[in-house]
Design an enzyme around this catalytic site. Structure first.
Site, PDB file in Angstrom:
ATOM      1  N   LYS A   5       0.861  -1.191   0.000  1.00 32.95           N
ATOM      2  CA  LYS A   5       0.000   0.000   0.000  1.00 32.95           C
ATOM      3  C   LYS A   5       0.896   1.240   0.000  1.00 32.95           C
ATOM      4  O   LYS A   5       1.772   1.387   0.864  1.00 32.95           O
ATOM      5  CB  LYS A   5      -0.892  -0.054   1.234  1.00 32.95           C
TER       6      LYS A   5
HETATM    7  O1  G3P Z   1      -8.767   2.292   4.579  1.00 26.57           O
HETATM    8  C1  G3P Z   1      -8.523   3.595   5.022  1.00 26.57           C
HETATM    9  C2  G3P Z   1      -9.276   3.835   6.267  1.00 26.57           C
HETATM   10  O2  G3P Z   1      -8.774   3.051   7.301  1.00 26.57           O
HETATM   11  C3  G3P Z   1      -9.358   5.229   6.717  1.00 26.57           C
HETATM   12  O3  G3P Z   1     -10.508   5.301   7.458  1.00 26.57           O
HETATM   13  O4  G3P Z   1     -12.063   6.247   9.068  1.00 26.57           O
HETATM   14  O5  G3P Z   1      -9.599   6.746   9.240  1.00 26.57           O
HETATM   15  O6  G3P Z   1     -10.961   7.736   7.429  1.00 26.57           O
HETATM   16  P1  G3P Z   1     -10.796   6.582   8.344  1.00 26.57           P
END
Ligand code: G3P
Length: 217
Positions: A87
């Site tokens: 990633k």
């Molecule tokens: O896959 C990316 C994700 O983990 C980000 O999520 O909720 O931190 O925006 P968030």
């Protein structure tokens, strides 16, 4: 559409995997830190542990922000297990690194994608997945699902093989909207996946069938 779980928590990965519908896992440095995983050896072992639970792709994010560092780290990550997908953030160095990984047959997930232009560059570099961040766009009064739909349309139009992996999914409704937008994958918290099962008429119907089944004994 494929379902990935977006966590580094082994118990939640096992629980989602037990449902029999899990296609993969995504992690990021924030999710790894949340689980208290520290030190390179432990981080690498954690990725192997995840790969040993699930049978699909497992995204492991590089920590470096420079090209050389990304390449060195990505090579180490990819060597861990055939399920590992490296990633990489959607930066100038990240796009260059994705091209290098593509040329060297290493799968990639281009992360932190917030525009169609970023997604197109990732696809041109040969990324296996691009990850538009739905929730983080919604957070700033933008439209995360509209971005997913736009990327799907552009990739279809130009015939790119890169899969649209909707990330930063926060709710069950986000998952439904990703299905409607044509995302290839949604990576979700366990709670949002389980939320798909909730319907009062299903619960009521089961209750009635159980009651009537008793009359058949
Ligand atoms: O896959 C990316 C994700 O983990 C980000 O999520 O909720 O931190 O925006 P968030």
């Amino acid at each position: 559409m494929k379902f990935f779980i977006d966590t580094a928590n082994l118990d939640q990965i096992r629980e989602a995997n037990a449902l029999g519908i899990l296609d993969g896992v995504t992690t990021n440095p924030s999710l790894m830190a949340k689980e208290g995983i520290r030190g390179e050896a432990n981080v690498l072992q954690h990725y192997v542990d995840i790969c040993n639970i699930v049978s699909g792709d497992v995204s492991a994010e590089v920590l470096s922000v420079d090209y050389d560092g990304m390449i060195a780290e990505g090579v180490r990550l990819a060597a861990l297990h055939p399920q590992i997908v490296v990633k990489v953030p959607c930066t100038r160095d990240g796009i260059r690194a994705i091209k290098w990984f593509t040329d060297n047959k290493i799968k990639t997930n281009c992360t932190l994608v917030f525009t169609v232009g970023q997604a197109l560059l990732a696809a041109k570099a040969g990324a296996t997945y691009v990850s538009p961040f739905v929730g983080r766009l919604d957070d700033i009064s933008s439209d995360g699902i509209a971005l997913v739909a736009a990327i799907v349309e552009v990739f279809d139009y130009y015939g790119y093989d890169t899969q649209v992996l909707a990330a930063s999914i926060r709710t069950t409704q986000h998952i439904i909207q990703c299905i409607e937008a044509g995302a290839d994958v949604a990576t979700c918290p366990l709670s949002s996946i389980l939320g798909l099962l909730n319907h009062p008429l299903t619960d009521k119907g089961v209750e009635i069938f159980v009651r009537d089944a008793a009359k058949m004994e």
